[in-house]
Write a protein that holds these residues in place. Structure first.
Motif, PDB file in Angstrom:
ATOM      1  N   LYS A 238      17.377  10.788 -14.854  1.00  0.00           N
ATOM      2  CA  LYS A 238      17.717  10.162 -16.136  1.00  0.00           C
ATOM      3  C   LYS A 238      16.447   9.780 -16.895  1.00  0.00           C
ATOM      4  O   LYS A 238      16.364   8.716 -17.505  1.00  0.00           O
ATOM      5  N   GLY A 239      15.425  10.628 -16.820  1.00  0.00           N
ATOM      6  CA  GLY A 239      14.159  10.392 -17.515  1.00  0.00           C
ATOM      7  C   GLY A 239      13.198   9.480 -16.775  1.00  0.00           C
ATOM      8  O   GLY A 239      12.047   9.337 -17.171  1.00  0.00           O
ATOM      9  N   PHE A 240      13.640   8.867 -15.696  1.00  0.00           N
ATOM     10  CA  PHE A 240      12.830   7.923 -14.914  1.00  0.00           C
ATOM     11  C   PHE A 240      11.972   8.703 -13.922  1.00  0.00           C
ATOM     12  O   PHE A 240      12.480   9.548 -13.188  1.00  0.00           O
ATOM     13  N   VAL A 241      10.683   8.423 -13.888  1.00  0.00           N
ATOM     14  CA  VAL A 241       9.740   9.179 -13.058  1.00  0.00           C
ATOM     15  C   VAL A 241       9.838   8.778 -11.593  1.00  0.00           C
ATOM     16  O   VAL A 241       9.834   7.589 -11.252  1.00  0.00           O
ATOM     17  N   ILE A 242       9.913   9.810 -10.741  1.00  0.00           N
ATOM     18  CA  ILE A 242       9.919   9.619  -9.291  1.00  0.00           C
ATOM     19  C   ILE A 242       8.754  10.421  -8.715  1.00  0.00           C
ATOM     20  O   ILE A 242       8.667  11.630  -8.941  1.00  0.00           O
ATOM     21  N   PHE A 243       7.842   9.773  -8.009  1.00  0.00           N
ATOM     22  CA  PHE A 243       6.740  10.458  -7.345  1.00  0.00           C
ATOM     23  C   PHE A 243       7.189  10.857  -5.948  1.00  0.00           C
ATOM     24  O   PHE A 243       7.723  10.022  -5.203  1.00  0.00           O
ATOM     25  N   VAL A 244       6.962  12.139  -5.601  1.00  0.00           N
ATOM     26  CA  VAL A 244       7.412  12.656  -4.307  1.00  0.00           C
ATOM     27  C   VAL A 244       6.233  13.364  -3.625  1.00  0.00           C
ATOM     28  O   VAL A 244       5.857  14.474  -4.014  1.00  0.00           O
ATOM     29  N   PRO A 245       5.608  12.738  -2.619  1.00  0.00           N
ATOM     30  CA  PRO A 245       4.474  13.351  -1.921  1.00  0.00           C
ATOM     31  C   PRO A 245       4.875  14.638  -1.191  1.00  0.00           C
ATOM     32  O   PRO A 245       6.038  14.834  -0.839  1.00  0.00           O
TER      33      PRO A 245
ATOM     34  N   GLU B  69       8.996  -1.053 -11.928  1.00  0.00           N
ATOM     35  CA  GLU B  69       9.587  -1.187 -13.264  1.00  0.00           C
ATOM     36  C   GLU B  69       9.661   0.148 -14.009  1.00  0.00           C
ATOM     37  O   GLU B  69      10.657   0.444 -14.656  1.00  0.00           O
ATOM     38  N   ARG B  70       8.606   0.969 -13.895  1.00  0.00           N
ATOM     39  CA  ARG B  70       8.534   2.195 -14.691  1.00  0.00           C
ATOM     40  C   ARG B  70       8.555   3.494 -13.892  1.00  0.00           C
ATOM     41  O   ARG B  70       8.538   4.568 -14.454  1.00  0.00           O
ATOM     42  N   PHE B  71       8.566   3.394 -12.563  1.00  0.00           N
ATOM     43  CA  PHE B  71       8.594   4.598 -11.728  1.00  0.00           C
ATOM     44  C   PHE B  71       9.049   4.219 -10.328  1.00  0.00           C
ATOM     45  O   PHE B  71       9.195   3.036 -10.009  1.00  0.00           O
ATOM     46  N   ALA B  72       9.285   5.250  -9.512  1.00  0.00           N
ATOM     47  CA  ALA B  72       9.696   5.021  -8.129  1.00  0.00           C
ATOM     48  C   ALA B  72       9.001   6.032  -7.230  1.00  0.00           C
ATOM     49  O   ALA B  72       8.420   7.010  -7.714  1.00  0.00           O
ATOM     50  N   PHE B  73       9.051   5.785  -5.928  1.00  0.00           N
ATOM     51  CA  PHE B  73       8.538   6.711  -4.934  1.00  0.00           C
ATOM     52  C   PHE B  73       9.689   7.193  -4.082  1.00  0.00           C
ATOM     53  O   PHE B  73      10.517   6.391  -3.642  1.00  0.00           O
ATOM     54  N   GLY B  74       9.731   8.510  -3.869  1.00  0.00           N
ATOM     55  CA  GLY B  74      10.748   9.094  -3.016  1.00  0.00           C
ATOM     56  C   GLY B  74      10.104   9.858  -1.882  1.00  0.00           C
ATOM     57  O   GLY B  74       8.904  10.154  -1.918  1.00  0.00           O
ATOM     58  N   GLU B  75      10.907  10.168  -0.872  1.00  0.00           N
ATOM     59  CA  GLU B  75      10.424  10.918   0.281  1.00  0.00           C
ATOM     60  C   GLU B  75      11.427  12.042   0.564  1.00  0.00           C
ATOM     61  O   GLU B  75      12.641  11.812   0.503  1.00  0.00           O
ATOM     62  N   VAL B  76      10.904  13.212   0.861  1.00  0.00           N
ATOM     63  CA  VAL B  76      11.771  14.349   1.175  1.00  0.00           C
ATOM     64  C   VAL B  76      12.525  14.064   2.464  1.00  0.00           C
ATOM     65  O   VAL B  76      11.942  13.583   3.440  1.00  0.00           O
ATOM     66  N   VAL B  77      13.834  14.326   2.442  1.00  0.00           N
ATOM     67  CA  VAL B  77      14.677  14.161   3.636  1.00  0.00           C
ATOM     68  C   VAL B  77      15.389  15.463   3.930  1.00  0.00           C
ATOM     69  O   VAL B  77      15.547  16.311   3.063  1.00  0.00           O
ATOM     70  N   GLY B  78      15.834  15.603   5.164  1.00  0.00           N
ATOM     71  CA  GLY B  78      16.619  16.794   5.517  1.00  0.00           C
ATOM     72  C   GLY B  78      15.817  17.904   5.998  1.00  0.00           C
ATOM     73  O   GLY B  78      15.064  18.623   5.923  1.00  0.00           O
TER      74      GLY B  78
ATOM     75  N   ARG C 112      14.806  -2.621 -19.374  1.00  0.00           N
ATOM     76  CA  ARG C 112      15.575  -1.463 -18.917  1.00  0.00           C
ATOM     77  C   ARG C 112      15.543  -1.438 -17.411  1.00  0.00           C
ATOM     78  O   ARG C 112      14.486  -1.426 -16.800  1.00  0.00           O
ATOM     79  N   LYS C 113      16.711  -1.429 -16.837  1.00  0.00           N
ATOM     80  CA  LYS C 113      16.817  -1.421 -15.384  1.00  0.00           C
ATOM     81  C   LYS C 113      16.605   0.007 -14.884  1.00  0.00           C
ATOM     82  O   LYS C 113      17.174   0.946 -15.435  1.00  0.00           O
ATOM     83  N   PRO C 114      15.794   0.202 -13.860  1.00  0.00           N
ATOM     84  CA  PRO C 114      15.623   1.553 -13.306  1.00  0.00           C
ATOM     85  C   PRO C 114      16.973   2.141 -12.895  1.00  0.00           C
ATOM     86  O   PRO C 114      17.814   1.420 -12.357  1.00  0.00           O
ATOM     87  N   PRO C 115      17.174   3.455 -13.124  1.00  0.00           N
ATOM     88  CA  PRO C 115      18.456   4.080 -12.801  1.00  0.00           C
ATOM     89  C   PRO C 115      18.612   4.446 -11.320  1.00  0.00           C
ATOM     90  O   PRO C 115      19.586   5.094 -10.952  1.00  0.00           O
ATOM     91  N   VAL C 116      17.640   4.066 -10.494  1.00  0.00           N
ATOM     92  CA  VAL C 116      17.690   4.371  -9.056  1.00  0.00           C
ATOM     93  C   VAL C 116      17.486   3.092  -8.252  1.00  0.00           C
ATOM     94  O   VAL C 116      16.927   2.124  -8.754  1.00  0.00           O
TER      95      VAL C 116
END
Length: 74
Positions: free
Chosen positions: A41-48, A65-74, A13-17
């Protein structure tokens, strides 16, 4: 339980992001390290540096493969 052989034969399964994409998300919970958890889309994103219930604009910084990391912008 899925064996290693079965796992290799399952379609990946390809990550949706993708790195660099931006999304508006709601923080649903906190991970063990205190990072906020959002889902796309059910995919976990960790946001510090976020708290449960916050709605924030994020940029995807790293995709695994199973999660991503995001950063707050704006």
């Amino acid at each position: 339980m899925v064996s290693e052989l079965e796992r290799k034969s399952l379609p990946s399964r390809k990550p949706p992001v993708k790195r660099g994409e931006r999304y508006k998300v709601r923080i649903e919970g906190l991970g063990k390290g205190g990072d906020g958890i959002a889902r796309i889309k059910g995919f976990v994103i960790f946001v510090p540096n976020t708290e449960v219930g916050e709605e924030v604009q994020i940029e995807i910084k790293s995709v695994k493969e199973r999660f991503a990391f995001g950063e707050v912008v704006g």
